[in-house]
Design a protein around this motif. Structure first.
Motif, PDB file in Angstrom:
ATOM      1  N   TYR A  96     -85.536  16.548 -35.751  1.00  0.00           N
ATOM      2  CA  TYR A  96     -84.439  16.507 -36.168  1.00  0.00           C
ATOM      3  C   TYR A  96     -82.769  16.615 -35.882  1.00  0.00           C
ATOM      4  O   TYR A  96     -81.615  17.357 -36.630  1.00  0.00           O
ATOM      5  CB  TYR A  96     -84.332  17.740 -37.990  1.00  0.00           C
ATOM      6  CG  TYR A  96     -85.682  17.331 -38.937  1.00  0.00           C
ATOM      7  CD1 TYR A  96     -85.113  16.299 -40.215  1.00  0.00           C
ATOM      8  CD2 TYR A  96     -87.058  17.638 -39.440  1.00  0.00           C
ATOM      9  CE1 TYR A  96     -85.870  15.806 -42.026  1.00  0.00           C
ATOM     10  CE2 TYR A  96     -87.518  16.906 -40.558  1.00  0.00           C
ATOM     11  CZ  TYR A  96     -87.329  16.197 -41.348  1.00  0.00           C
ATOM     12  OH  TYR A  96     -87.934  15.325 -42.280  1.00  0.00           O
ATOM     13  N   ASP A  97     -83.339  18.026 -34.812  1.00  0.00           N
ATOM     14  CA  ASP A  97     -81.681  18.309 -34.619  1.00  0.00           C
ATOM     15  C   ASP A  97     -81.281  17.131 -33.325  1.00  0.00           C
ATOM     16  O   ASP A  97     -80.308  17.297 -33.313  1.00  0.00           O
ATOM     17  CB  ASP A  97     -82.159  19.350 -33.401  1.00  0.00           C
ATOM     18  CG  ASP A  97     -83.337  20.481 -33.956  1.00  0.00           C
ATOM     19  OD1 ASP A  97     -82.783  20.758 -35.187  1.00  0.00           O
ATOM     20  OD2 ASP A  97     -83.617  21.609 -33.316  1.00  0.00           O
ATOM     21  N   ILE A  98     -81.725  16.343 -33.187  1.00  0.00           N
ATOM     22  CA  ILE A  98     -81.421  14.986 -32.267  1.00  0.00           C
ATOM     23  C   ILE A  98     -80.731  14.794 -33.699  1.00  0.00           C
ATOM     24  O   ILE A  98     -79.198  14.217 -33.130  1.00  0.00           O
ATOM     25  CB  ILE A  98     -82.277  14.546 -31.682  1.00  0.00           C
ATOM     26  CG1 ILE A  98     -83.204  14.669 -30.458  1.00  0.00           C
ATOM     27  CG2 ILE A  98     -82.028  12.965 -31.370  1.00  0.00           C
ATOM     28  CD1 ILE A  98     -82.343  15.155 -29.066  1.00  0.00           C
ATOM     29  N   ILE A  99     -81.401  13.873 -34.272  1.00  0.00           N
ATOM     30  CA  ILE A  99     -80.618  13.446 -36.111  1.00  0.00           C
ATOM     31  C   ILE A  99     -79.246  13.894 -36.440  1.00  0.00           C
ATOM     32  O   ILE A  99     -78.435  13.131 -36.477  1.00  0.00           O
ATOM     33  CB  ILE A  99     -82.000  13.313 -36.551  1.00  0.00           C
ATOM     34  CG1 ILE A  99     -82.819  11.894 -36.800  1.00  0.00           C
ATOM     35  CG2 ILE A  99     -81.252  13.201 -38.392  1.00  0.00           C
ATOM     36  CD1 ILE A  99     -83.522  11.850 -37.407  1.00  0.00           C
ATOM     37  N   GLU A 100     -79.728  15.353 -36.389  1.00  0.00           N
ATOM     38  CA  GLU A 100     -77.997  16.003 -36.700  1.00  0.00           C
ATOM     39  C   GLU A 100     -77.080  15.809 -35.434  1.00  0.00           C
ATOM     40  O   GLU A 100     -76.338  15.305 -35.793  1.00  0.00           O
ATOM     41  CB  GLU A 100     -78.440  17.500 -36.933  1.00  0.00           C
ATOM     42  CG  GLU A 100     -77.474  18.272 -37.229  1.00  0.00           C
ATOM     43  CD  GLU A 100     -77.631  19.538 -37.525  1.00  0.00           C
ATOM     44  OE1 GLU A 100     -76.850  20.085 -37.613  1.00  0.00           O
ATOM     45  OE2 GLU A 100     -78.916  20.605 -37.755  1.00  0.00           O
ATOM     46  N   MET A 101     -76.945  16.198 -34.196  1.00  0.00           N
ATOM     47  CA  MET A 101     -76.338  15.549 -33.555  1.00  0.00           C
ATOM     48  C   MET A 101     -75.799  14.256 -33.571  1.00  0.00           C
ATOM     49  O   MET A 101     -74.854  14.075 -32.935  1.00  0.00           O
ATOM     50  CB  MET A 101     -77.582  15.987 -31.825  1.00  0.00           C
ATOM     51  CG  MET A 101     -77.322  17.270 -31.721  1.00  0.00           C
ATOM     52  SD  MET A 101     -77.481  18.283 -30.149  1.00  0.00           S
ATOM     53  CE  MET A 101     -79.465  17.554 -29.851  1.00  0.00           C
ATOM     54  N   GLU A 102     -77.111  13.515 -33.216  1.00  0.00           N
ATOM     55  CA  GLU A 102     -76.326  11.850 -33.672  1.00  0.00           C
ATOM     56  C   GLU A 102     -75.798  11.781 -34.609  1.00  0.00           C
ATOM     57  O   GLU A 102     -74.829  10.825 -34.082  1.00  0.00           O
ATOM     58  CB  GLU A 102     -77.737  10.840 -33.229  1.00  0.00           C
ATOM     59  CG  GLU A 102     -78.324  11.037 -31.859  1.00  0.00           C
ATOM     60  CD  GLU A 102     -79.286  10.707 -31.189  1.00  0.00           C
ATOM     61  OE1 GLU A 102     -79.814  10.057 -30.483  1.00  0.00           O
ATOM     62  OE2 GLU A 102     -80.209   9.967 -32.653  1.00  0.00           O
ATOM     63  N   GLU A 103     -75.957  12.420 -35.360  1.00  0.00           N
ATOM     64  CA  GLU A 103     -74.988  11.898 -36.820  1.00  0.00           C
ATOM     65  C   GLU A 103     -73.187  12.814 -35.844  1.00  0.00           C
ATOM     66  O   GLU A 103     -72.516  12.343 -36.933  1.00  0.00           O
ATOM     67  CB  GLU A 103     -75.766  12.695 -38.054  1.00  0.00           C
ATOM     68  CG  GLU A 103     -76.668  11.404 -38.760  1.00  0.00           C
ATOM     69  CD  GLU A 103     -76.656  12.660 -39.560  1.00  0.00           C
ATOM     70  OE1 GLU A 103     -77.348  13.023 -40.338  1.00  0.00           O
ATOM     71  OE2 GLU A 103     -78.025  11.083 -40.967  1.00  0.00           O
ATOM     72  N   MET A 104     -73.293  13.580 -35.451  1.00  0.00           N
ATOM     73  CA  MET A 104     -72.234  14.311 -36.007  1.00  0.00           C
ATOM     74  C   MET A 104     -70.961  12.916 -34.561  1.00  0.00           C
ATOM     75  O   MET A 104     -70.102  13.421 -34.681  1.00  0.00           O
ATOM     76  CB  MET A 104     -72.380  15.232 -35.021  1.00  0.00           C
ATOM     77  CG  MET A 104     -72.368  16.610 -36.100  1.00  0.00           C
ATOM     78  SD  MET A 104     -72.762  18.398 -35.971  1.00  0.00           S
ATOM     79  CE  MET A 104     -74.218  18.713 -35.469  1.00  0.00           C
ATOM     80  N   GLU A 105     -72.033  13.143 -33.771  1.00  0.00           N
ATOM     81  CA  GLU A 105     -71.636  12.158 -32.471  1.00  0.00           C
ATOM     82  C   GLU A 105     -71.374  10.935 -33.481  1.00  0.00           C
ATOM     83  O   GLU A 105     -69.519  10.175 -32.962  1.00  0.00           O
ATOM     84  CB  GLU A 105     -72.516  11.923 -31.518  1.00  0.00           C
ATOM     85  CG  GLU A 105     -72.840  12.758 -31.143  1.00  0.00           C
ATOM     86  CD  GLU A 105     -73.975  12.444 -29.275  1.00  0.00           C
ATOM     87  OE1 GLU A 105     -74.329  11.325 -29.794  1.00  0.00           O
ATOM     88  OE2 GLU A 105     -74.167  13.114 -28.882  1.00  0.00           O
ATOM     89  N   ARG A 106     -71.958  10.059 -33.981  1.00  0.00           N
ATOM     90  CA  ARG A 106     -71.568   8.854 -35.418  1.00  0.00           C
ATOM     91  C   ARG A 106     -69.881   9.219 -35.743  1.00  0.00           C
ATOM     92  O   ARG A 106     -68.638   8.316 -36.214  1.00  0.00           O
ATOM     93  CB  ARG A 106     -72.591   7.952 -36.080  1.00  0.00           C
ATOM     94  CG  ARG A 106     -73.380   7.318 -34.917  1.00  0.00           C
ATOM     95  CD  ARG A 106     -74.498   7.307 -35.539  1.00  0.00           C
ATOM     96  NE  ARG A 106     -75.251   7.516 -36.448  1.00  0.00           N
ATOM     97  CZ  ARG A 106     -76.441   7.872 -36.228  1.00  0.00           C
ATOM     98  NH1 ARG A 106     -76.984   7.789 -34.642  1.00  0.00           N
ATOM     99  NH2 ARG A 106     -77.536   8.467 -36.822  1.00  0.00           N
ATOM    100  N   ASP A 107     -70.126  10.306 -36.322  1.00  0.00           N
ATOM    101  CA  ASP A 107     -69.191  10.852 -37.499  1.00  0.00           C
ATOM    102  C   ASP A 107     -67.883  11.050 -36.419  1.00  0.00           C
ATOM    103  O   ASP A 107     -66.673  10.474 -37.007  1.00  0.00           O
ATOM    104  CB  ASP A 107     -69.183  12.068 -37.938  1.00  0.00           C
ATOM    105  CG  ASP A 107     -69.730  11.925 -39.035  1.00  0.00           C
ATOM    106  OD1 ASP A 107     -70.832  10.857 -39.701  1.00  0.00           O
ATOM    107  OD2 ASP A 107     -70.805  12.886 -39.772  1.00  0.00           O
ATOM    108  N   LEU A 108     -67.759  11.761 -35.201  1.00  0.00           N
ATOM    109  CA  LEU A 108     -66.471  11.907 -34.229  1.00  0.00           C
ATOM    110  C   LEU A 108     -66.032  10.292 -33.663  1.00  0.00           C
ATOM    111  O   LEU A 108     -65.205  10.420 -32.586  1.00  0.00           O
ATOM    112  CB  LEU A 108     -66.947  12.445 -33.460  1.00  0.00           C
ATOM    113  CG  LEU A 108     -67.294  13.598 -33.589  1.00  0.00           C
ATOM    114  CD1 LEU A 108     -67.714  15.355 -32.666  1.00  0.00           C
ATOM    115  CD2 LEU A 108     -65.812  14.539 -34.302  1.00  0.00           C
ATOM    116  N   GLY A 109     -67.169   8.890 -34.068  1.00  0.00           N
ATOM    117  CA  GLY A 109     -66.671   7.627 -33.079  1.00  0.00           C
ATOM    118  C   GLY A 109     -67.516   7.253 -31.718  1.00  0.00           C
ATOM    119  O   GLY A 109     -66.634   6.925 -31.088  1.00  0.00           O
ATOM    120  N   PHE A 110     -68.362   8.431 -31.414  1.00  0.00           N
ATOM    121  CA  PHE A 110     -69.001   7.485 -30.373  1.00  0.00           C
ATOM    122  C   PHE A 110     -70.114   6.865 -30.382  1.00  0.00           C
ATOM    123  O   PHE A 110     -70.703   7.160 -31.212  1.00  0.00           O
ATOM    124  CB  PHE A 110     -69.426   9.491 -29.672  1.00  0.00           C
ATOM    125  CG  PHE A 110     -68.864   9.993 -28.815  1.00  0.00           C
ATOM    126  CD1 PHE A 110     -68.082  10.512 -27.767  1.00  0.00           C
ATOM    127  CD2 PHE A 110     -68.010  11.228 -29.907  1.00  0.00           C
ATOM    128  CE1 PHE A 110     -67.452  11.084 -27.329  1.00  0.00           C
ATOM    129  CE2 PHE A 110     -67.182  11.954 -29.416  1.00  0.00           C
ATOM    130  CZ  PHE A 110     -66.667  12.613 -28.252  1.00  0.00           C
TER     131      PHE A 110
END
Length: 110
Positions: A96-110
């Motif tokens: 869940y922590d990885i998913i949360e981090m990856e969602e933040m990265e996607r939201d920031l355009g990475f």
């Protein structure tokens, strides 16, 4: 194979099938959860080898290429031997922590 849904995350728990059978089944039902993040839980297995994890590489690459997270949970493998192209963590919380981090990265355009 047990399917659970937690918001936009599909949790797939392996019970009795072999890894190869599990991957085939995942491809068969992929359309049902292709828009969700996916956690595959392998903690019920006695032994998980790197070759077992590599079986998930194609579906993981497709899913991650479509901008969704794909995380495998296994506490029975040396994470240092797992290829960098696939995400494996020892606990569901870490998934869940990885998913949360990856969602933040996607939201920031990475």
């Amino acid at each position: 194979m047990i399917f659970d849904q937690d918001g936009n995350t599909s949790i797939i728990t392996q019970e009795k099938a072999t890894i190869v059978e599990l991957v085939k089944r995942l491809w068969g039902v992929y359309s049902k959860f292709k828009h969700n993040n996916i956690i595959v839980v392998l903690t019920s297995l006695d032994k998980v080898r790197v070759n077992d994890i590599i079986e998930f590489l194609e579906i993981s690459n497709k899913h991650r290429g479509d901008k969704h997270s794909f995380v495998i949970v296994s506490n029975k493998i040396d994470l240092d031997n797992v290829p960098d192209e696939i995400v494996v963590v020892p606990t569901i919380q870490e998934a869940y922590d990885i998913i949360e981090m990856e969602e933040m990265e996607r939201d920031l355009g990475f």
